[in-house]
Design a protein around this motif. Structure first.
Motif, short mmCIF file in Angstrom:
data_model
loop_
_atom_site.label_atom_id
_atom_site.label_comp_id
_atom_site.label_asym_id
_atom_site.label_seq_id
_atom_site.Cartn_x
_atom_site.Cartn_y
_atom_site.Cartn_z
N UNK A 105 64.81 36.40 88.18
CA UNK A 105 63.57 36.09 88.89
C UNK A 105 62.61 35.41 87.92
N UNK A 106 62.12 34.24 88.31
CA UNK A 106 61.24 33.47 87.42
C UNK A 106 59.86 34.10 87.32
N UNK A 107 59.33 34.59 88.44
CA UNK A 107 58.01 35.24 88.44
C UNK A 107 58.03 36.38 89.45
N UNK A 132 56.29 38.81 84.40
CA UNK A 132 56.61 37.49 84.94
C UNK A 132 58.13 37.36 85.12
N UNK A 133 58.81 36.86 84.10
CA UNK A 133 60.25 36.67 84.25
C UNK A 133 60.98 38.01 84.17
N UNK A 134 61.96 38.17 85.06
CA UNK A 134 62.71 39.43 85.15
C UNK A 134 64.20 39.10 85.31
N UNK A 135 65.02 39.70 84.45
CA UNK A 135 66.46 39.56 84.61
C UNK A 135 67.06 40.95 84.72
N UNK A 162 55.70 33.20 77.21
CA UNK A 162 56.61 33.77 78.20
C UNK A 162 57.30 32.65 78.95
N UNK A 163 58.62 32.74 79.04
CA UNK A 163 59.44 31.72 79.70
C UNK A 163 60.42 32.41 80.65
N UNK A 164 61.14 31.61 81.41
CA UNK A 164 62.18 32.14 82.30
C UNK A 164 63.42 32.50 81.48
N UNK A 165 64.27 33.33 82.05
CA UNK A 165 65.55 33.61 81.42
C UNK A 165 66.50 32.46 81.74
#
Length: 416
Positions: A105-107, A132-135, A162-165
């Motif tokens: 999840x990006x946000x 924010x980003x969740x894996x 903070x960035x996306x996975x």
């Protein structure tokens, strides 16, 4: 920006080395905590949680958050959290457990309205944090059985943004999870064997319940972590010792399996002098189960079983002292006379478990006594520093009062 193939290869090699180090861990709880730590480290995630399957629910095992940890005083830990929720599609982790597929999840605050799962921001609100980003990915052992779910939060780039996975992060996590399966399988076999041995002790002694030994084990680990911080014990030494202590503490009273039911289950009147002496022999019986010692785990189990009733000041109520196990015979069960053991002569693990065991016995009901209040139980430990207990161990214990209380709430007796 995509990570270079050379850097990905380097990280994959790092994963192999991490998996090798994990293979040295024997306690399942310590291993799960370490897997969460290493997963976050591999992809530079700020926070994360690990949940284990418990019936039809997921139960939180560990939570980590570097941003919140930095706000605490040195040596302090984040609050000890405990909660569970159903395995269904309404939550992110429940959805992953149900489908057994990873979810990126990006946000967390921008999940599509038609998604079956939603993000619960209660923790963010309470802690003033922004997820924010969740894996989130399933943790499975050999054969495909679901062990639990790992959720990591807020990936960061090299500048701390903070960035996306990324796809590379997913690849690294997948490789790491695969490498951890065999280690998890072995640790679960060890855990199952420990539980069977402890269940045998519980059959013999109703006072030696599994919640009791779990609390004593958890208390002991928390006390040691603070003690290790206070004494500047190196990280590698801490990691090895806490793994052994977590298991060894569970066997502190295993020697009661060798005590006669007539004595073990006696409620009133209390013991005669001879019966009390026979009861004290459980320390030697427990130690003999691990003697001769063939591993570091055997040594710490033997030390705890044998010496967790010795007193720091060498007082008369401490036992069994400087005893030779060859001088003890289970047939007569009586402790032979021996010199007192006191101070730092008592192994550290036994000094820690002594505090954990007495505190738990005081604060919980037994067939021969009512429970003391938690506050009175704490005060009794404090007042016994320097006499019954190692004052530096009591100091560490006093610094983690909130975590001790949380463990009591998280691991209640069956009839509570």
């Amino acid at each position: 920006m995509a990570t270079s193939p050379k850097k990905v290869k380097s990280r994959l090699e790092q994963i192999v080395e991490i998996a090798r180090s994990l293979s040295e861990i024997q306690d399942i709880d310590i291993l799960l905590e370490r897997i969460l730590t290493e997963t976050r480290r591999i992809v530079n995630a700020d926070a994360g949680s690990i949940y284990v399957v418990e019936g039809t629910n997921l139960k939180i095992k560990y939570g980590q958050n570097d941003t919140q940890l930095k706000l605490l005083a040195p040596g302090e830990k984040l609050p000890y959290t405990y909660f569970s929720f159903p395995i269904n599609e309404t939550s992110i982790s429940g959805y992953v457990a149900k489908t057994q597929r990873p979810l990126n999840i990006e946000d967390a605050y921008s999940i599509p309205a038609d998604a079956p799962y939603h993000f619960n921001n209660d923790t963010d609100v309470k802690t003033n944090y922004r997820t924010r980003s969740v894996y989130t990915f399933p943790l499975k052992i050999k054969g495909g059985s679901l062990l639990g779910v790992i959720q990591i939060i807020n990936a960061k780039d090299e500048e701390g943004n903070i960035i996306s996975f990324s796809d590379e992060a997913e690849l690294l996590i997948s490789h790491f999870a695969t490498s951890a399966v065999q280690v998890l399988q072995r640790a679960y076999l060890t855990s199952s064997m420990v539980k069977r041995m402890l269940k045998m002790a519980e059959f013999r002694d109703p006072k030696e319940t599994y919640p009791h030994v779990e609390r004593v084990s958890s208390f002991s680990l928390e006390i040691y972590d603070r003690y290790a911080f206070n004494h500047g014990i190196p990280y590698d030494e801490q990691e090895k010792y806490r793994d052994l202590l977590k298991i060894g503490a569970k066997f502190h009273d295993v020697g009661k399996v060798g005590i006669s039911d007539i004595i073990l289950k006696k409620v009133y009147p209390r013991f005669t002098e001879e019966e009390r002496n026979i009861m004290k022999g459980h320390t030697c019986i427990g130690a003999q189960l691990f003697d001769p010692a063939e591993s570091d785990l055997d040594i710490i189990c033997r030390d705890i079983a044998l010496h967790h009733h010795d007193r720091w000041d060498g007082g008369d109520s401490g036992y069994p002292g400087k005893i030779n196990l060859n001088d003890f015979s289970i047939k007569d069960g009586l402790l032979p006379k021996s010199e007192v053991l006191q101070g730092s002569e008592i192994p550290l693990a036994a000094r820690i478990v002594a505090v954990a065991d007495v505190f738990d016995a005081l604060s919980h009901k037994r067939c021969y006594k009512d429970s003391w209040s938690v506050e009175d139980s704490f005060n009794e430990i404090y007042n016994s520093a320097g006499s019954h207990f190692d004052p530096e161990v009591v100091e560490a214990f006093s610094q983690i009062k909130d975590r001790i209380c949380s463990i009591i709430d998280a691991i209640p007796d069956a009839d509570d």
